[in-house]
Motif scaffolding. Structure first.
Motif, short mmCIF file in Angstrom:
data_model
loop_
_atom_site.label_atom_id
_atom_site.label_comp_id
_atom_site.label_asym_id
_atom_site.label_seq_id
_atom_site.Cartn_x
_atom_site.Cartn_y
_atom_site.Cartn_z
N GLN A 131 -37.08 42.16 92.76
CA GLN A 131 -37.21 42.47 91.34
C GLN A 131 -38.17 43.66 91.22
OE1 GLN A 131 -39.07 39.37 88.92
NE2 GLN A 131 -40.24 38.66 90.70
N GLN A 132 -38.12 44.31 90.08
CA GLN A 132 -38.95 45.49 89.88
C GLN A 132 -40.37 45.08 89.47
OE1 GLN A 132 -37.38 48.45 87.14
NE2 GLN A 132 -39.45 49.25 86.73
N TYR A 133 -41.35 45.68 90.16
CA TYR A 133 -42.75 45.41 89.84
C TYR A 133 -43.46 46.65 89.27
CZ TYR A 133 -42.30 40.98 92.32
OH TYR A 133 -41.90 39.71 92.69
N LEU A 134 -43.13 47.83 89.74
CA LEU A 134 -43.76 49.04 89.22
C LEU A 134 -43.19 49.41 87.85
CD1 LEU A 134 -44.00 51.37 92.36
CD2 LEU A 134 -45.93 50.61 90.95
N PRO A 135 -43.95 50.11 87.02
CA PRO A 135 -43.41 50.60 85.73
C PRO A 135 -42.21 51.52 85.96
CG PRO A 135 -45.81 50.79 85.77
CD PRO A 135 -45.39 50.41 87.16
N ASP A 136 -41.35 51.62 84.96
CA ASP A 136 -40.14 52.45 85.09
C ASP A 136 -40.46 53.88 85.50
OD1 ASP A 136 -38.40 50.42 84.45
OD2 ASP A 136 -38.37 50.87 82.30
N LYS A 137 -41.54 54.42 84.94
CA LYS A 137 -41.87 55.83 85.17
C LYS A 137 -42.12 56.14 86.65
CE LYS A 137 -45.07 59.43 83.60
NZ LYS A 137 -46.25 59.72 82.75
N ILE A 138 -42.62 55.16 87.37
CA ILE A 138 -42.96 55.40 88.79
C ILE A 138 -42.34 54.32 89.68
CG2 ILE A 138 -45.11 56.67 88.38
CD1 ILE A 138 -46.65 54.06 88.78
N ARG A 139 -41.17 53.84 89.29
CA ARG A 139 -40.57 52.68 89.96
C ARG A 139 -40.28 52.94 91.44
NH1 ARG A 139 -34.92 51.37 87.22
NH2 ARG A 139 -34.97 49.85 88.93
N HIS A 140 -40.14 54.20 91.84
CA HIS A 140 -39.82 54.49 93.24
C HIS A 140 -41.03 54.96 94.05
CE1 HIS A 140 -35.65 53.86 92.38
NE2 HIS A 140 -35.63 54.82 91.45
N LYS A 141 -42.21 54.87 93.45
CA LYS A 141 -43.43 55.29 94.14
C LYS A 141 -43.69 54.42 95.37
CE LYS A 141 -46.02 58.66 92.34
NZ LYS A 141 -46.80 59.65 93.09
N GLN A 142 -44.19 55.05 96.44
CA GLN A 142 -44.62 54.30 97.61
C GLN A 142 -46.00 54.80 98.02
OE1 GLN A 142 -41.80 53.81 100.84
NE2 GLN A 142 -43.46 53.67 102.33
N TYR A 143 -47.01 53.99 97.77
CA TYR A 143 -48.39 54.37 98.09
C TYR A 143 -48.76 54.04 99.53
CZ TYR A 143 -48.91 54.75 93.01
OH TYR A 143 -48.76 55.10 91.70
N TYR A 144 -48.40 52.85 99.95
CA TYR A 144 -48.79 52.41 101.29
C TYR A 144 -47.85 53.00 102.34
CZ TYR A 144 -49.52 49.27 105.28
OH TYR A 144 -49.75 48.76 106.53
N GLN A 145 -48.44 53.70 103.29
CA GLN A 145 -47.69 54.28 104.40
C GLN A 145 -48.11 53.56 105.67
OE1 GLN A 145 -45.33 56.52 103.94
NE2 GLN A 145 -45.76 56.84 101.76
N PRO A 146 -47.34 52.59 106.12
CA PRO A 146 -47.75 51.79 107.27
C PRO A 146 -47.85 52.63 108.54
CG PRO A 146 -45.48 51.33 106.70
CD PRO A 146 -46.02 52.18 105.61
N VAL A 147 -48.83 52.29 109.35
CA VAL A 147 -49.02 52.95 110.64
C VAL A 147 -49.15 51.88 111.71
CG1 VAL A 147 -50.12 55.00 109.65
CG2 VAL A 147 -51.51 53.04 110.30
N GLU A 148 -49.07 52.28 112.95
CA GLU A 148 -49.23 51.33 114.06
C GLU A 148 -50.53 51.65 114.79
OE1 GLU A 148 -45.92 50.71 116.61
OE2 GLU A 148 -44.45 50.87 115.00
#
Length: 428
Positions: free
Chosen positions: A387-404
């Motif tokens: 389900q959608q959690y971010l607001p519509d304006k930034i619904r495709h934002k990805q802040y966390y960039q996982p690393v190893e």
């Protein structure tokens, strides 16, 4: 009349007499270029104690044949500055050498600044503090800033030998013999502070009895007594203190365990447990983070142990946690992700909370559509549902960039990718 101290008598009277600081007074360098152009500008000279800041200011003035007046921002009152200004008005440009310039209060600054701007006086401020931290911007913007470096051992030895041989201003008028071992100790234990080295030599010369041949022999034993192995200096409120803290964090971040222990030792020698505790806690979360999630609580436990036992035993848990932090996997992914989110918030790149996520625990919420359509994850397999959690304006934002980094963050990255894949599949 009592004889002036050796360090005072040996102050350079010409730019050519200055020991060290070739990055400023060497051929083609900035202060030398001022001298060659016969145009001395207002400046602030800053650097460690005993590097010759005031002496350089006096030598520069004398080299150009300029009148100068030495004042102290702490001791001298505004009236002394007013007298200097009146003298400049009567006789022309005056070099005002201001020791402890970072301590100038607002009243003195306000009176002084217009005369610096009009070039009625040339201000040379001297301070051990970093001017970018300690000097009022109004002053800083009107002067050049020059950093003096701690003198090298070779510089100190040159000055000591000059003092021993100078019959007019130094010790050359008394029968004195200084062994090489003693000279080396004066230079080593002064830690780049020429004044300290000269003071030690002078004390040795005037407190040592002549031998049977009428000669004052200063050997290593005498030098050790007179220098008293100068104690470790570390001003908890000074710029050097923050440099050491910065070096500790950067060494741990760079996984250099030996450098980390070196800078920790400096802080321990200064007895600064509070600063160590704060900085290690920051490091555990800023630099180690998800690379080793246990680093945070383990650091807090080590700090608690250190505070409970106090120094000198506090060094033991501090050493253990410093080694662990330096050798832990490093990750800043979590706080960097939050910083990206904060950047959006502060630039108003947000949008409204989706209706199905809004609070529905009050009368009338349902009528407004709040909470309607919300899917409770625990009602679904694996406690996960798309389900959608971010607001519509930034619904495709990805802040966390996982690393190893370590095994924990590899597991987080795997889970993150699985969730993205499941969401993608459910959308198709």
């Amino acid at each position: 009349m009592a004889k002036q101290p050796l360090a005072y008598r040996l102050r350079p009277e010409h730019i050519g007499d200055i020991i060290g600081q070739q990055h400023l007074i060497g051929e083609g360098n900035m202060i030398r270029r001022m001298i060659d152009a016969n145009r001395l500008s207002s400046m602030i000279l800053y650097g460690p104690p005993g590097t010759g800041k005031t002496s350089m200011a006096m030598a520069l003035s004398a080299t150009l044949g300029l009148r100068f007046k030495v004042l102290n921002a702490v001791i001298d009152k505004k009236k002394e500055i007013e007298i200097a200004i009146e003298e400049a008005k009567m006789h022309g440009n005056l070099v005002v050498i201001m020791d402890e310039v970072h301590r100038l209060d607002k009243a003195k600054q306000d009176y002084l600044l217009p005369h610096v701007e009009s070039n009625l006086i040339t201000l040379i401020g001297c301070t051990t503090s970093n001017p970018y931290h300690a000097i009022n911007p109004a002053i800083r913007s009107r002067v050049h800033l020059f950093e003096l470096q701690a003198l090298t051992k070779t510089d100190i030895l040159e000055a000591l030998n000059r003092a021993i041989g100078d019959e007019k201003k130094g010790l050359g008028d008394i029968p004195i013999q200084v062994t090489d071992e003693a000279l080396q100790h004066f230079a080593d234990s002064s830690r780049g502070d020429l004044r300290a080295a000269l003071n030690g030599l002078e004390l040795a010369a005037y407190s040592t009895a002549k031998n049977s041949e009428g000669i004052i022999v200063i050997d290593l034993h005498v030098a050790e007594q007179c220098m008293q192995k100068k104690s470790f200096t570390h001003d908890k409120g000074g710029d050097h203190h923050y440099d050491v803290l910065s070096a500790l964090q950067k060494s741990i971040r760079g996984s250099d365990v030996d450098a980390a222990l070196h800078y920790l030792a400096r802080l321990i020698e200064a007895g600064d447990l509070d600063s160590i505790a704060r900085r290690l806690t920051v490091i555990a979360y800023e630099d180690i983070g998800l690379g080793n999630p246990q680093a945070g609580p383990r650091t807090l436990h080590a700090i608690e142990a250190a505070e409970r036992v106090g120094f000198p035993e506090a060094r033991i848990p501090l050493a253990s946690i410093t080694v662990e932090l330096a050798l832990s996997p490093k990750s800043n992914a979590a706080y960097k992700a939050l910083d990206h989110a904060l950047k959006d918030i502060r630039s108003m790149n947000t949008g409204d909370v989706p209706d199905h996520l809004k609070d529905a625990h009050y009368q009338g919420a349902k009528d407004m559509g709040h909470g309607t359509g919300y899917k409770y994850p625990h009602d679904f397999p694996g406690a996960r549902v798309k389900q959608q959690y971010l607001p519509d304006k930034i619904r495709h934002k990805q802040y966390y960039q996982p690393v190893e980094t370590g095994k924990f963050e590899r597991a987080l990255k795997q889970m993150h990718e699985q969730i993205k894949t499941l969401n993608k599949n459910e959308s198709s």
